[in-house]
Scaffold this motif. Structure first.
Motif, PDB file in Angstrom:
ATOM      1  N   LEU A 139      34.200  71.927   4.282  1.00  0.00           N
ATOM      2  CA  LEU A 139      34.624  73.229   3.767  1.00  0.00           C
ATOM      3  C   LEU A 139      36.038  73.583   4.218  1.00  0.00           C
ATOM      4  CD1 LEU A 139      31.331  75.264   4.238  1.00  0.00           C
ATOM      5  CD2 LEU A 139      32.415  74.708   2.059  1.00  0.00           C
ATOM      6  N   GLN A 140      36.385  73.184   5.447  1.00  0.00           N
ATOM      7  CA  GLN A 140      37.698  73.528   5.985  1.00  0.00           C
ATOM      8  C   GLN A 140      38.815  72.739   5.311  1.00  0.00           C
ATOM      9  OE1 GLN A 140      38.261  75.723   8.556  1.00  0.00           O
ATOM     10  NE2 GLN A 140      40.229  75.190   9.416  1.00  0.00           N
ATOM     11  N   PHE A 141      38.604  71.436   5.108  1.00  0.00           N
ATOM     12  CA  PHE A 141      39.695  70.572   4.648  1.00  0.00           C
ATOM     13  C   PHE A 141      39.503  70.010   3.237  1.00  0.00           C
ATOM     14  CE2 PHE A 141      39.664  69.973   9.369  1.00  0.00           C
ATOM     15  CZ  PHE A 141      40.811  70.702   9.618  1.00  0.00           C
ATOM     16  N   PHE A 142      38.273  69.933   2.761  1.00  0.00           N
ATOM     17  CA  PHE A 142      38.018  69.328   1.449  1.00  0.00           C
ATOM     18  C   PHE A 142      37.011  70.189   0.678  1.00  0.00           C
ATOM     19  CE2 PHE A 142      38.981  65.903   4.471  1.00  0.00           C
ATOM     20  CZ  PHE A 142      40.136  65.379   3.903  1.00  0.00           C
ATOM     21  N   SER A 143      37.347  71.467   0.520  1.00  0.00           N
ATOM     22  CA  SER A 143      36.405  72.403  -0.102  1.00  0.00           C
ATOM     23  C   SER A 143      36.083  72.031  -1.546  1.00  0.00           C
ATOM     24  CB  SER A 143      36.952  73.829  -0.049  1.00  0.00           C
ATOM     25  OG  SER A 143      38.189  73.927  -0.742  1.00  0.00           O
ATOM     26  N   ASP A 144      37.032  71.373  -2.239  1.00  0.00           N
ATOM     27  CA  ASP A 144      36.759  70.999  -3.631  1.00  0.00           C
ATOM     28  C   ASP A 144      35.646  69.960  -3.725  1.00  0.00           C
ATOM     29  OD1 ASP A 144      38.531  69.327  -2.342  1.00  0.00           O
ATOM     30  OD2 ASP A 144      39.769  68.908  -4.091  1.00  0.00           O
ATOM     31  N   LEU A 145      35.425  69.208  -2.645  1.00  0.00           N
ATOM     32  CA  LEU A 145      34.314  68.261  -2.613  1.00  0.00           C
ATOM     33  C   LEU A 145      32.988  69.015  -2.696  1.00  0.00           C
ATOM     34  CD1 LEU A 145      34.138  65.115  -2.199  1.00  0.00           C
ATOM     35  CD2 LEU A 145      33.580  65.588   0.178  1.00  0.00           C
ATOM     36  N   VAL A 146      32.921  70.157  -2.011  1.00  0.00           N
ATOM     37  CA  VAL A 146      31.718  70.994  -2.044  1.00  0.00           C
ATOM     38  C   VAL A 146      31.633  71.749  -3.363  1.00  0.00           C
ATOM     39  CG1 VAL A 146      30.506  72.915  -0.931  1.00  0.00           C
ATOM     40  CG2 VAL A 146      31.757  71.238   0.468  1.00  0.00           C
ATOM     41  N   LYS A 147      32.749  72.344  -3.786  1.00  0.00           N
ATOM     42  CA  LYS A 147      32.738  73.171  -4.993  1.00  0.00           C
ATOM     43  C   LYS A 147      32.415  72.358  -6.245  1.00  0.00           C
ATOM     44  CE  LYS A 147      35.949  76.654  -3.217  1.00  0.00           C
ATOM     45  NZ  LYS A 147      37.300  77.242  -3.319  1.00  0.00           N
ATOM     46  N   ASN A 148      32.684  71.067  -6.205  1.00  0.00           N
ATOM     47  CA  ASN A 148      32.370  70.212  -7.351  1.00  0.00           C
ATOM     48  C   ASN A 148      31.021  69.525  -7.221  1.00  0.00           C
ATOM     49  OD1 ASN A 148      34.808  69.936  -9.397  1.00  0.00           O
ATOM     50  ND2 ASN A 148      35.689  70.120  -7.355  1.00  0.00           N
ATOM     51  N   GLY A 149      30.226  69.960  -6.230  1.00  0.00           N
ATOM     52  CA  GLY A 149      28.826  69.532  -6.154  1.00  0.00           C
ATOM     53  C   GLY A 149      28.602  68.122  -5.668  1.00  0.00           C
ATOM     54  N   HIS A 150      29.415  67.635  -4.726  1.00  0.00           N
ATOM     55  CA  HIS A 150      29.260  66.265  -4.241  1.00  0.00           C
ATOM     56  C   HIS A 150      28.581  66.161  -2.881  1.00  0.00           C
ATOM     57  CE1 HIS A 150      31.577  64.440  -7.477  1.00  0.00           C
ATOM     58  NE2 HIS A 150      32.532  65.324  -7.284  1.00  0.00           N
ATOM     59  N   VAL A 151      28.367  67.279  -2.167  1.00  0.00           N
ATOM     60  CA  VAL A 151      27.858  67.218  -0.793  1.00  0.00           C
ATOM     61  C   VAL A 151      26.397  67.678  -0.746  1.00  0.00           C
ATOM     62  CG1 VAL A 151      28.192  67.960   1.594  1.00  0.00           C
ATOM     63  CG2 VAL A 151      30.182  67.661   0.098  1.00  0.00           C
ATOM     64  N   TYR A 152      25.562  66.889  -0.055  1.00  0.00           N
ATOM     65  CA  TYR A 152      24.124  67.146   0.009  1.00  0.00           C
ATOM     66  C   TYR A 152      23.596  66.970   1.428  1.00  0.00           C
ATOM     67  CZ  TYR A 152      24.466  66.292  -5.029  1.00  0.00           C
ATOM     68  OH  TYR A 152      24.827  66.353  -6.338  1.00  0.00           O
ATOM     69  N   ILE A 153      22.424  67.545   1.655  1.00  0.00           N
ATOM     70  CA  ILE A 153      21.652  67.303   2.862  1.00  0.00           C
ATOM     71  C   ILE A 153      20.445  66.446   2.464  1.00  0.00           C
ATOM     72  CG2 ILE A 153      20.350  68.314   4.765  1.00  0.00           C
ATOM     73  CD1 ILE A 153      23.300  69.069   4.791  1.00  0.00           C
ATOM     74  N   LEU A 154      20.217  65.347   3.192  1.00  0.00           N
ATOM     75  CA  LEU A 154      19.053  64.511   2.920  1.00  0.00           C
ATOM     76  C   LEU A 154      17.818  65.151   3.538  1.00  0.00           C
ATOM     77  CD1 LEU A 154      17.747  61.816   1.958  1.00  0.00           C
ATOM     78  CD2 LEU A 154      18.264  60.902   4.238  1.00  0.00           C
ATOM     79  N   GLU A 155      16.806  65.362   2.727  1.00  0.00           N
ATOM     80  CA  GLU A 155      15.528  65.852   3.244  1.00  0.00           C
ATOM     81  C   GLU A 155      14.623  64.657   3.512  1.00  0.00           C
ATOM     82  OE1 GLU A 155      13.590  68.994   1.169  1.00  0.00           O
ATOM     83  OE2 GLU A 155      15.457  69.915   0.522  1.00  0.00           O
ATOM     84  N   THR A 156      14.124  64.569   4.713  1.00  0.00           N
ATOM     85  CA  THR A 156      13.184  63.500   5.065  1.00  0.00           C
ATOM     86  C   THR A 156      11.898  64.142   5.550  1.00  0.00           C
ATOM     87  OG1 THR A 156      14.209  63.393   7.259  1.00  0.00           O
ATOM     88  CG2 THR A 156      14.913  61.762   5.626  1.00  0.00           C
ATOM     89  N   PRO A 157      10.773  63.437   5.436  1.00  0.00           N
ATOM     90  CA  PRO A 157       9.485  64.053   5.796  1.00  0.00           C
ATOM     91  C   PRO A 157       9.383  64.354   7.284  1.00  0.00           C
ATOM     92  CG  PRO A 157       9.214  61.723   5.333  1.00  0.00           C
ATOM     93  CD  PRO A 157      10.603  62.071   4.921  1.00  0.00           C
ATOM     94  N   LEU A 158       8.749  65.475   7.584  1.00  0.00           N
ATOM     95  CA  LEU A 158       8.483  65.840   8.979  1.00  0.00           C
ATOM     96  C   LEU A 158       7.153  65.266   9.465  1.00  0.00           C
ATOM     97  CD1 LEU A 158       9.553  69.602   8.985  1.00  0.00           C
ATOM     98  CD2 LEU A 158      10.786  67.671   9.961  1.00  0.00           C
TER      99      LEU A 158
END
Length: 613
Positions: free
Chosen positions: A498-517
């Protein structure tokens, strides 16, 4: 080597719906499950809404109603309505439609007669109804095959077209529509069609000032160096300003279509700004200094646009009309005249713009030395980069159909990366291993990206140093443990992007991997659960005394098990910025000094997990 036979029986002819279902990527790009803003289900929505927008552009109907639940879409416009005798043909006969008649539809988005047919073929349920002059005609389909053909009926409803559809779960597995992505998509329609009202799930979306409103909503007023410069004419509109973020950020459109990958019109816009600024100040500034921290938007309307794919994300046209006027000259001439006039009339803005350019020039020169050394180190590291286990197919390989699947997992430590490495698809899945917790870079300058070896290697692995145009991976996935340390690393990485490459986030490229608990199993069955509710449901299903395992870290999950969680059934949580979210305020709240507000939030939302095993 065994040679296979090649005879007449190997030649197959598919009808239109069979071809669309067999090769959906040709028509809607990637499939996906709705966790990415460019997934196919959003393209289906766009194809239907585009037709309603074209009606509005031609002067018919000022309101469009859109209702979307997790799995179903309804779009109703108040345009002319499809001619009743052609309702079936317009959604079920390939290369049939009104867009071939340039007098009926001028400068529209859809010109190939494919869009609604693709939606029809890829929907488990599809219904179209046209209302014209007191009569209504409806037809229902399933996977492109007609199931009901209703006779023409009398009606008191207003003219227009109604389309309902449910994407086919055989094509779009485990899909769901994410409201934030839809809201962004629908707001864009409003910005590009000033005066249009869109009723989205009962909420009115409306814009009077076009791209000016877009930039107003996309930027934080506190960070703007000068008021938004805005100009529009019949076939062209632009707006831009300079803020305090790093890099360049653009929103580009053709005939109302959001061209997320830009194209000839965006290239001309960027060139026009540089050319005009140089001539106005009579100084040969570096183009990067002029465009650094710019936030801009450009929209053009042209006849018979040529896009580089059916999904229309990149304009390939060179001319704006068949008579040969080039897009480059058209955009350059308009932007130069309007921007030059504006700067001459607004001396205060001209001074602030110059100050921003000179600041960018100083910052570039200050980090030039360390940037050179860091890039040299990164180049050497790339030859034997132990942090990166690369894949074979990359997002910037534009001719490869699998490029949308190209992903990179950012992991913590060797144990987690080891499991993913053994389970991954080496064609499309890469891994970048972190060494412990990354630096909290909130409030720091971009100099730290080059001084910090890990950040520098990461930006080079992603190929985003000079912007995201050549991004190597479509999906940048943060894969950390679901414990306190893992959550902290997530926050630190999100802060970095968000600080240095906000367009990466705004263009929908960043995700969190959900793994089973949890893993719940008995002798006959094994179920993986991502939360407490799923665990309880699995326990009830399996009956008496199932074995329950609580996964505390990614390294505890065996490679064989991990393969199930990063394959076809991968669960990704997109990092989404809302329409009104301010990056500066968001980072200040979560990553700044420990303010009383944040302490209060933690106390009020603290939850204690019990009976986890």
């Amino acid at each position: 080597m065994v040679k296979s036979a090649y005879t007449e029986e190997h030649i197959k002819s598919l009808d239109w719906k069979e071809h669309i279902r067999l090769r959906p990527g040709m028509y809607i790009g990637k499939l996906g499950d709705g966790s990415s803003m460019d997934d196919g289900i959003y393209v289906l929505v766009k194809e239907v809404v585009d037709n309603s927008i074209d009606e509005y552009v031609m002067g018919f109907g000022k309101t469009i109603e859109i209702k979307i639940s997790e799995h179903e879409v309804t779009v109703r416009d108040y345009g002319r309505g499809i001619p009743l005798g052609k309702v079936f043909d317009c959604v079920a006969k390939i290369n049939t439609g009104g867009k071939y008649d340039s007098e009926a539809f001028q400068k529209s988005v859809g010109l190939n007669g494919i869009g609604t047919k693709a939606v029809n073929a890829l929907s488990g349920y599809f219904m179209v109804q046209s209302i014209r002059d007191g009569n209504a005609k409806s037809v229902e389909f399933s996977r492109g095959n007609m199931t009901k053909d209703f006779p023409v009926e009398k009606t008191s409803h207003r003219n227009g077209t109604l389309i309902q559809f449910i994407p086919d779960e055989k094509i779009f597995k485990n899909y769901r529509f994410i409201p934030d992505f839809l809201e962004n998509q629908i707001w864009n329609y409003a910005y590009l069609n000033a005066g249009l009202t869109i009723d989205f799930n009962g909420r009115k979306i409306h814009s009077e000032n076009g791209l000016f409103d877009l930039l107003t909503r996309k930027t934080d007023p506190e960070t703007l160096r000068y008021p938004i410069i805005h100009s529009r004419d019949r076939d062209i509109e632009f707006a831009f300003t300079h803020a305090d973020q790093y890099g360049e950020e653009y929103y580009s459109f053709v005939n109302g279509q959001h061209t997320t990958q830009g194209g000839t019109h965006l290239a001309a816009f960027r060139e026009a700004i540089v050319r005009t600024v140089r001539e106005f100040y009579k100084k040969d500034f570096d183009a990067a200094d002029i465009r650094a921290s710019i936030v801009g938007a450009i929209s053009v309307r042209i006849q018979e646009p040529v896009f580089e794919s059916q999904t229309k994300t990149k304009l390939g046209s060179i001319n704006i009309s068949p008579d040969g006027i080039s897009i480059r000259a058209f955009v350059n001439d308009y932007v130069k005249k309007e921007l030059d006039d504006y700067l001459h009339k607004h001396n205060d803005v001209a001074e602030k713009l110059l100050k921003r350019i000179l600041q960018s020039e100083r910052e570039r020169k200050e980090i030039a030395g360390i940037k050179k050394l860091a890039n040299q180190r990164a180049k050497k590291a790339n030859l034997h980069n132990k942090k990166l286990r690369d894949c074979r197919i990359h997002y910037n390989s534009e001719k490869n159909e699998q490029r949308y699947e190209s992903s990179i997992f950012i992991t913590e430590g060797d144990s987690a990366s080891g499991s993913i490495t053994k389970a991954r698809n080496v064609e499309t899945q890469a891994i970048f291993s972190l060494r412990g917790k990354p630096l909290n870079c909130f409030g720091l300058t971009k100099k730290v990206v080059y001084e910090n070896e890990e950040f520098n290697l990461l930006q080079h692995a992603l190929n985003i140093e000079d912007g995201i145009e050549n991004l190597r991976y479509n999906n940048v996935i943060i894969a950390t443990d679901a414990d306190v340390d893992g959550m902290h690393i997530r926050l630190l990485l999100m802060t970095f992007f968000l600080q240095f490459f906000s367009d990466l986030v705004k263009n929908g490229h960043v995700y969190i991997l959900e793994t089973p608990l949890f893993r719940v199993r008995n002798k006959n069955e094994t179920m993986y659960c991502y939360n407490e509710e799923e665990k309880l449901a699995a326990m009830n299903k399996m009956g008496k005394n199932p074995e329950i395992t609580r996964f505390k870290g990614l390294g505890e999950i065996s490679p064989n098990e991990f393969g199930q969680f990063i394959g076809e059934n991968i669960r990704l949580q997109p990092l989404v910025l809302g329409q009104k979210d301010s990056i500066v305020q968001t980072l200040s709240y979560y990553m700044g000094k420990n303010t009383p507000d944040r302490q209060t939030f933690i106390i009020e939302n603290l939850s204690v997990e019990k009976n986890v095993a």
